[in-house]
Design a protein around this motif. Structure first.
Motif, PDB file in Angstrom:
ATOM      1  N   TYR A   1     -73.455 114.575 -34.638  1.00 48.41           N
ATOM      2  CA  TYR A   1     -72.570 113.337 -35.029  1.00 48.41           C
ATOM      3  C   TYR A   1     -72.359 112.302 -33.220  1.00 48.41           C
ATOM      4  O   TYR A   1     -72.831 113.464 -32.559  1.00 48.41           O
ATOM      5  CB  TYR A   1     -70.640 113.228 -34.464  1.00 48.41           C
ATOM      6  CG  TYR A   1     -70.063 113.542 -36.120  1.00 48.41           C
ATOM      7  CD1 TYR A   1     -70.280 112.844 -37.033  1.00 48.41           C
ATOM      8  CD2 TYR A   1     -70.004 115.012 -36.394  1.00 48.41           C
ATOM      9  CE1 TYR A   1     -69.373 113.497 -38.466  1.00 48.41           C
ATOM     10  CE2 TYR A   1     -70.325 115.579 -37.866  1.00 48.41           C
ATOM     11  CZ  TYR A   1     -70.048 114.874 -38.538  1.00 48.41           C
ATOM     12  OH  TYR A   1     -69.500 114.997 -39.738  1.00 48.41           O
ATOM     13  N   ILE A   2     -73.072 111.400 -33.231  1.00 49.05           N
ATOM     14  CA  ILE A   2     -72.704 110.428 -32.131  1.00 49.05           C
ATOM     15  C   ILE A   2     -71.934 109.581 -31.954  1.00 49.05           C
ATOM     16  O   ILE A   2     -71.269 108.546 -32.819  1.00 49.05           O
ATOM     17  CB  ILE A   2     -74.221 109.300 -31.927  1.00 49.05           C
ATOM     18  CG1 ILE A   2     -74.932 110.790 -31.760  1.00 49.05           C
ATOM     19  CG2 ILE A   2     -74.080 108.651 -30.525  1.00 49.05           C
ATOM     20  CD1 ILE A   2     -77.006 109.852 -31.887  1.00 49.05           C
ATOM     21  N   GLY A   3     -70.961 109.614 -30.995  1.00 48.46           N
ATOM     22  CA  GLY A   3     -69.533 109.470 -30.552  1.00 48.46           C
ATOM     23  C   GLY A   3     -69.646 108.178 -29.207  1.00 48.46           C
ATOM     24  O   GLY A   3     -70.184 108.583 -27.742  1.00 48.46           O
ATOM     25  N   GLU A   4     -68.853 106.798 -29.449  1.00 50.98           N
ATOM     26  CA  GLU A   4     -69.124 106.436 -27.792  1.00 50.98           C
ATOM     27  C   GLU A   4     -67.683 107.116 -27.079  1.00 50.98           C
ATOM     28  O   GLU A   4     -66.481 107.163 -28.087  1.00 50.98           O
ATOM     29  CB  GLU A   4     -68.570 104.880 -28.378  1.00 50.98           C
ATOM     30  CG  GLU A   4     -68.363 103.958 -27.368  1.00 50.98           C
ATOM     31  CD  GLU A   4     -67.833 102.408 -27.032  1.00 50.98           C
ATOM     32  OE1 GLU A   4     -67.584 102.022 -26.315  1.00 50.98           O
ATOM     33  OE2 GLU A   4     -68.070 102.734 -28.257  1.00 50.98           O
ATOM     34  N   ILE A   5     -67.827 107.168 -25.575  1.00 48.35           N
ATOM     35  CA  ILE A   5     -66.628 107.259 -25.327  1.00 48.35           C
ATOM     36  C   ILE A   5     -65.315 106.577 -25.337  1.00 48.35           C
ATOM     37  O   ILE A   5     -66.345 105.669 -23.842  1.00 48.35           O
ATOM     38  CB  ILE A   5     -67.384 108.432 -23.894  1.00 48.35           C
ATOM     39  CG1 ILE A   5     -68.317 110.135 -24.144  1.00 48.35           C
ATOM     40  CG2 ILE A   5     -65.784 108.452 -23.358  1.00 48.35           C
ATOM     41  CD1 ILE A   5     -68.141 110.414 -22.399  1.00 48.35           C
ATOM     42  N   GLN A   6     -64.711 106.319 -25.961  1.00 48.97           N
ATOM     43  CA  GLN A   6     -63.768 105.635 -25.462  1.00 48.97           C
ATOM     44  C   GLN A   6     -62.436 105.741 -23.746  1.00 48.97           C
ATOM     45  O   GLN A   6     -62.384 104.237 -23.734  1.00 48.97           O
ATOM     46  CB  GLN A   6     -63.257 105.042 -26.654  1.00 48.97           C
ATOM     47  CG  GLN A   6     -64.113 104.477 -27.783  1.00 48.97           C
ATOM     48  CD  GLN A   6     -62.978 104.241 -28.627  1.00 48.97           C
ATOM     49  OE1 GLN A   6     -62.600 104.626 -29.969  1.00 48.97           O
ATOM     50  NE2 GLN A   6     -63.582 102.610 -29.554  1.00 48.97           N
TER      51      GLN A   6
ATOM     52  N   THR B   1     -72.122 113.770 -28.242  1.00 51.22           N
ATOM     53  CA  THR B   1     -73.130 114.353 -29.282  1.00 51.22           C
ATOM     54  C   THR B   1     -73.073 115.669 -29.733  1.00 51.22           C
ATOM     55  O   THR B   1     -72.926 116.404 -29.129  1.00 51.22           O
ATOM     56  CB  THR B   1     -74.456 114.180 -29.426  1.00 51.22           C
ATOM     57  OG1 THR B   1     -75.671 113.133 -28.721  1.00 51.22           O
ATOM     58  CG2 THR B   1     -75.605 114.528 -30.525  1.00 51.22           C
ATOM     59  N   VAL B   2     -71.803 116.072 -30.915  1.00 49.71           N
ATOM     60  CA  VAL B   2     -71.460 117.181 -31.114  1.00 49.71           C
ATOM     61  C   VAL B   2     -72.081 117.535 -32.743  1.00 49.71           C
ATOM     62  O   VAL B   2     -73.035 116.388 -32.777  1.00 49.71           O
ATOM     63  CB  VAL B   2     -69.811 116.993 -31.211  1.00 49.71           C
ATOM     64  CG1 VAL B   2     -69.755 117.065 -29.533  1.00 49.71           C
ATOM     65  CG2 VAL B   2     -69.563 115.235 -31.836  1.00 49.71           C
ATOM     66  N   TYR B   3     -72.222 118.806 -33.474  1.00 49.42           N
ATOM     67  CA  TYR B   3     -72.789 119.299 -33.739  1.00 49.42           C
ATOM     68  C   TYR B   3     -71.973 120.305 -34.832  1.00 49.42           C
ATOM     69  O   TYR B   3     -70.846 121.036 -34.592  1.00 49.42           O
ATOM     70  CB  TYR B   3     -74.083 120.264 -33.949  1.00 49.42           C
ATOM     71  CG  TYR B   3     -74.752 118.833 -32.803  1.00 49.42           C
ATOM     72  CD1 TYR B   3     -76.009 118.390 -33.362  1.00 49.42           C
ATOM     73  CD2 TYR B   3     -74.428 119.096 -31.783  1.00 49.42           C
ATOM     74  CE1 TYR B   3     -76.516 118.174 -32.372  1.00 49.42           C
ATOM     75  CE2 TYR B   3     -75.861 118.748 -31.126  1.00 49.42           C
ATOM     76  CZ  TYR B   3     -77.100 118.253 -31.500  1.00 49.42           C
ATOM     77  OH  TYR B   3     -77.834 117.088 -30.758  1.00 49.42           O
TER      78      TYR B   3
ATOM     79  N   ASP C   1     -77.553 126.772 -43.791  1.00 53.32           N
ATOM     80  CA  ASP C   1     -76.145 125.017 -43.588  1.00 53.32           C
ATOM     81  C   ASP C   1     -76.218 123.974 -42.629  1.00 53.32           C
ATOM     82  O   ASP C   1     -75.642 124.343 -41.186  1.00 53.32           O
ATOM     83  CB  ASP C   1     -74.572 126.140 -43.510  1.00 53.32           C
ATOM     84  CG  ASP C   1     -74.910 127.397 -41.934  1.00 53.32           C
ATOM     85  OD1 ASP C   1     -76.234 127.593 -42.366  1.00 53.32           O
ATOM     86  OD2 ASP C   1     -74.045 127.689 -42.459  1.00 53.32           O
ATOM     87  N   TYR C   2     -77.056 122.856 -42.249  1.00 47.76           N
ATOM     88  CA  TYR C   2     -77.785 122.478 -41.652  1.00 47.76           C
ATOM     89  C   TYR C   2     -76.285 121.799 -40.799  1.00 47.76           C
ATOM     90  O   TYR C   2     -75.589 120.884 -41.619  1.00 47.76           O
ATOM     91  CB  TYR C   2     -78.712 121.502 -42.378  1.00 47.76           C
ATOM     92  CG  TYR C   2     -80.206 122.879 -41.954  1.00 47.76           C
ATOM     93  CD1 TYR C   2     -80.953 123.047 -41.223  1.00 47.76           C
ATOM     94  CD2 TYR C   2     -80.379 122.186 -43.350  1.00 47.76           C
ATOM     95  CE1 TYR C   2     -81.331 123.951 -41.427  1.00 47.76           C
ATOM     96  CE2 TYR C   2     -81.394 123.213 -44.118  1.00 47.76           C
ATOM     97  CZ  TYR C   2     -82.584 124.057 -42.807  1.00 47.76           C
ATOM     98  OH  TYR C   2     -83.173 124.704 -43.553  1.00 47.76           O
TER      99      TYR C   2
ATOM    100  N   VAL D   1     -77.623 114.322 -40.375  1.00 43.20           N
ATOM    101  CA  VAL D   1     -77.694 115.750 -41.435  1.00 43.20           C
ATOM    102  C   VAL D   1     -79.308 116.358 -40.706  1.00 43.20           C
ATOM    103  O   VAL D   1     -80.241 115.528 -40.853  1.00 43.20           O
ATOM    104  CB  VAL D   1     -77.865 116.113 -43.408  1.00 43.20           C
ATOM    105  CG1 VAL D   1     -77.513 117.704 -42.859  1.00 43.20           C
ATOM    106  CG2 VAL D   1     -75.934 115.805 -43.479  1.00 43.20           C
ATOM    107  N   ILE D   2     -79.072 117.300 -39.555  1.00 38.72           N
ATOM    108  CA  ILE D   2     -80.428 117.915 -39.555  1.00 38.72           C
ATOM    109  C   ILE D   2     -80.462 117.978 -40.662  1.00 38.72           C
ATOM    110  O   ILE D   2     -80.593 118.908 -41.654  1.00 38.72           O
ATOM    111  CB  ILE D   2     -80.367 119.197 -38.546  1.00 38.72           C
ATOM    112  CG1 ILE D   2     -79.067 118.687 -37.450  1.00 38.72           C
ATOM    113  CG2 ILE D   2     -81.411 119.982 -37.999  1.00 38.72           C
ATOM    114  CD1 ILE D   2     -79.599 119.928 -36.230  1.00 38.72           C
TER     115      ILE D   2
END
Length: 170
Positions: free
Chosen positions: A157-162, A54-56, A152-153, A132-133
């Motif tokens: 992003y939730i990403g699958e580690i491929q 998860t990144v922001y 500025d929220y 968005v938060i």
């Protein structure tokens, strides 16, 4: 630079140190155009049965346009000797300059996306979810005023580690 792929189960790292203290670069785009930014917020674990990160990203960040447009993004983890480059990528926009080149870094093209060649490790991630938060979601109300005085929220992003690539000499 030579990388080898490892399985997520082989990964040994402390996410609190890797993300919060050492930082990382979020990169998206292709060989025609890409951008990167430094991040010190994120998480690693399992979501929906997938190995995930998860990144922001704040709305004004140029890299967000690339992450929003593309199906994939990368996380590149660099050693301490790249602290100056990480600082640069966290403070300078790539809108009017080739930020990756100006930071002394090199794009590394992999699986229709871009990482950073100088990294010790690159995670190739496929977007699974974003949102968005929202201020009404804060259970700790001070977080809104402390972290978002400009409202500025971040987008989460939730990403699958491929794929996880580690430097051959690391």
């Amino acid at each position: 630079m030579k990388f080898r792929e490892i399985k997520p189960e082989e990964l040994i790292l402390n996410p609190f140190t890797k993300i919060g203290r050492e930082w990382l670069l979020i990169t998206a785009g292709d060989e025609k155009k890409c951008n990167t930014m430094t991040a010190s917020w994120g998480a690693m674990g399992v979501m929906w049965g997938k190995n995930a990160v998860t990144v922001y990203i704040r709305p004004q960040r140029y890299t967000k346009e690339f992450v929003d447009r593309e199906e994939q993004f990368t996380l590149s983890f660099l050693g301490e000797k790249y602290r100056k480059a990480l600082n640069y990528c966290g403070t300078v926009s790539g809108r009017g300059t080739d930020k990756i080149k100006d930071a002394g870094l090199t794009p590394y093209y992999v699986d229709q996306t871009t990482g950073i060649e100088e990294a010790d490790m690159i995670m190739v991630c496929r977007k699974m979810y974003h949102d968005v938060i929202k201020p009404e979601g804060f259970d700790v109300k001070e977080n809104d005023s402390k972290w978002y005085p400009e409202k500025d929220y971040h987008t989460m992003y939730i990403g699958e580690i491929q794929k996880i690539l580690v430097r051959e000499d690391a």
